[in-house]
Enzyme design. Structure first.
Site, PDB file in Angstrom:
ATOM      1  N   ASN A   1       0.834  -1.215   0.000  1.00  0.00           N
ATOM      2  CA  ASN A   1       0.000   0.000   0.000  1.00  0.00           C
ATOM      3  C   ASN A   1       0.866   1.261   0.000  1.00  0.00           C
ATOM      4  OD1 ASN A   1       0.976   0.171   2.599  1.00  0.00           O
ATOM      5  ND2 ASN A   1      -1.030   0.260   3.597  1.00  0.00           N
TER       6      ASN A   1
ATOM      7  N   LYS B   1       6.546  -1.397  12.003  1.00  0.00           N
ATOM      8  CA  LYS B   1       7.742  -1.974  12.645  1.00  0.00           C
ATOM      9  C   LYS B   1       8.484  -1.062  13.616  1.00  0.00           C
ATOM     10  CE  LYS B   1      10.974  -0.634   9.052  1.00  0.00           C
ATOM     11  NZ  LYS B   1      12.131  -0.965   8.246  1.00  0.00           N
TER      12      LYS B   1
ATOM     13  N   SER C   1      10.958 -11.704  14.342  1.00  0.00           N
ATOM     14  CA  SER C   1      12.059 -10.847  14.779  1.00  0.00           C
ATOM     15  C   SER C   1      12.679 -11.406  16.054  1.00  0.00           C
ATOM     16  CB  SER C   1      11.481  -9.460  15.055  1.00  0.00           C
ATOM     17  OG  SER C   1      12.381  -8.677  15.785  1.00  0.00           O
TER      18      SER C   1
ATOM     19  N   TYR D   1       4.882  -3.689  19.686  1.00  0.00           N
ATOM     20  CA  TYR D   1       5.367  -4.278  18.422  1.00  0.00           C
ATOM     21  C   TYR D   1       5.761  -5.741  18.645  1.00  0.00           C
ATOM     22  CZ  TYR D   1       8.673  -5.509  14.722  1.00  0.00           C
ATOM     23  OH  TYR D   1       9.341  -6.176  13.715  1.00  0.00           O
TER      24      TYR D   1
ATOM     25  N   LYS E   1       4.326  -9.555  17.115  1.00  0.00           N
ATOM     26  CA  LYS E   1       5.120 -10.627  16.486  1.00  0.00           C
ATOM     27  C   LYS E   1       4.928 -11.938  17.255  1.00  0.00           C
ATOM     28  CE  LYS E   1       6.832  -8.376  13.029  1.00  0.00           C
ATOM     29  NZ  LYS E   1       6.377  -8.687  11.668  1.00  0.00           N
TER      30      LYS E   1
ATOM     31  N   ASN F   1      16.069   4.762  13.769  1.00  0.00           N
ATOM     32  CA  ASN F   1      16.166   4.018  15.031  1.00  0.00           C
ATOM     33  C   ASN F   1      17.331   3.035  15.005  1.00  0.00           C
ATOM     34  OD1 ASN F   1      13.767   5.046  16.218  1.00  0.00           O
ATOM     35  ND2 ASN F   1      12.596   3.768  14.794  1.00  0.00           N
ATOM     36  N   ASN F   2      17.683   2.570  13.804  1.00  0.00           N
ATOM     37  CA  ASN F   2      18.701   1.526  13.706  1.00  0.00           C
ATOM     38  C   ASN F   2      20.088   2.121  13.469  1.00  0.00           C
ATOM     39  OD1 ASN F   2      16.727  -0.365  14.096  1.00  0.00           O
ATOM     40  ND2 ASN F   2      16.436  -0.791  11.917  1.00  0.00           N
ATOM     41  N   LEU F   3      21.099   1.364  13.923  1.00  0.00           N
ATOM     42  CA  LEU F   3      22.469   1.882  13.909  1.00  0.00           C
ATOM     43  C   LEU F   3      22.969   2.211  12.499  1.00  0.00           C
ATOM     44  CD1 LEU F   3      25.092   2.529  15.397  1.00  0.00           C
ATOM     45  CD2 LEU F   3      25.643   0.088  15.382  1.00  0.00           C
TER      46      LEU F   3
END
Ligand SMILES: NC(=O)c1ccc[n+]([C@@H]2O[C@H](COP(=O)([O-])OP(=O)(O)OC[C@H]3O[C@@H](n4cnc5c(N)ncnc54)[C@H](O)[C@@H]3O)[C@@H](O)[C@H]2O)c1
Length: 347
Positions: free
Chosen positions: A46, A98, A138, A162, A166, A211-213
């Site tokens: 979408n 996510k 995850s 979140y 999962k 958010n991620n390194l």
């Protein structure tokens, strides 16, 4: 043997595989790996967190168009129509929200997309007789584990809405597989996906401050962020910084092909970790990204964050035995491909 079919406009031949969320970061790389393995990916998205231009990029990489179905997994009439027009051998379900922090603020949105989206998809698959599903799970389902490397038998629990989605999705799939041998599920617990396709044409494109390194480091390297904050330098690790299991997104993409093959050859379902088993510290990642972009990157030490564990590394042995899957690419390759992607696509 699975039925092979072509809808008008499809150009990649082979067994058709539906990729929900296939225009996103991991889905688009998996579309490449699938097409290279002889399957015909059909992307359903979408575009809530992806750009339609990803389809053009996929065509540039593969040399043929990839089929697109634009719509929402919560729209059951749309799903039913898609399954009527294509004969799928299997589905890989990436479509989800996510962002852990956002899930704390908007838990209902997360349950609706991630859990109701899954049940809408499963209902449609059941009605269409499609029984094979690979699911994006995850390492977050392990909460804050105290066993290293983390085996699939480690206790599962959640630390955010979140993670709850999962965990609930995994539990639904496991219960369905127990209840009805019709179903075959491949649950893949990703550790830390990083890097980009070697072409630099597709990659991770987070909105705002990442958010991620690795995407954070990319923005420091581009000069869009002043420095990296290193949260905690007194962990019981060789250099004192946190260690995570970064897995090259193309290795991860290939893990989906292995999972799919295992389902399609009738070997049954599985729930496996996808990681390297090695782990790299924040400082190792910083040095590697510095090599990729050709300069030392600025960083500042800061206090540990609540809930951060010293080390989170997969035990990859079950994936090796069940899927015959092992990662092949290095941390330097992750950083080089990320740098190629961001420099080709910045501004
Ligand atoms: N990236 C990670 O670090 C990571 C780690 C572990 C697990 N995962 C899981 O892997 C999957 C893919 O992650 P990603 O990093 O590629 O995310 P992404 O946001 O890049 O891709 C998800 C795609 O799903 C689409 N989508 C979202 N809601 C939809 C809906 N209702 N209907 C149709 N399409 C919809 C988005 O537009 C996007 O293209 C997700 O399920 C995520 O939870 C990701």
């Amino acid at each position: 043997m699975l039925a092979r079919s072509q809808a008008k406009g499809d150009a990649v031949s082979g067994d058709k595989i539906l990729l929900t969320g296939g225009a996103g970061y991991i889905g688009s790389h998996t579309a490449v790996a699938l097409a290279e393995a002889g399957y015909a990916p059909v992307v359903l998205d979408n575009f809530s967190n992806a750009k339609p231009s990803v389809l053009e990029r996929l065509e540039m990489i593969l040399g043929v168009p990839v089929a697109l179905e634009r719509g929402d997994i919560l729209d059951r009439a749309f799903l039913a129509d898609v399954f009527t027009r294509h004969e799928f051998g299997a589905v890989i379900h990436f479509a989800a929200r996510k962002a852990v922090g956002e899930s704390v603020a908007r838990p209902m949105d997360y349950f609706e997309t991630n859990c109701c989206g899954l049940t809408a998809l499963l209902r449609t698959m059941e009605a269409s007789g499609v029984r094979n599903l690979v699911f994006s799970s995850s390492a977050t389902v392990y909460g804050e584990p105290d066993v290293f490397p983390v085996p699939e038998t480690a206790p599962r629990w959640h630390t955010s809405p979140y993670a709850m989605t999962k965990l609930a999705s995994e539990d639904l799939l496991l219960a369905m597989a127990d209840a009805d041998p019709f179903w075959a599920f491949g649950i893949l617990r990703y550790f830390n996906p990083a890097g980009a396709h070697e072409s630099g044409l597709i990659g991770e494109e987070p909105d705002g401050i990442p958010n991620n390194l690795m995407p954070y480091l990319a923005k420091v390297a581009l000069g869009e962020l002043p420095h990296l904050n290193v949260f905690g330098d007194d962990f019981p690790t060789p250099d004192g910084t946190g260690v995570r299991d970064f897995v090259h997104v193309m290795d991860l993409a290939e893990a989906h092909v292995s999972s799919l093959r295992t389902l399609l050859d009738g070997s049954g379902g599985h729930a496996v970790n996808i990681g390297t088993g090695e782990g790299s510290s924040v400082m190792q990642m910083l040095a590697s990204y510095g090599r990729a972009c050709g300069r030392d990157l600025p960083w500042k030490p800061g206090p540990r964050r609540a809930g951060d564990v010293a080390k989170l590394v997969a035990d990859p042995s079950l994936a090796a035995s069940v899927l015959k899957f092992r990662t092949r690419r290095t941390l330097d390759e992750m950083c080089e491909s990320s740098w190629r992607w961001v420099t080709r696509n910045s501004r």
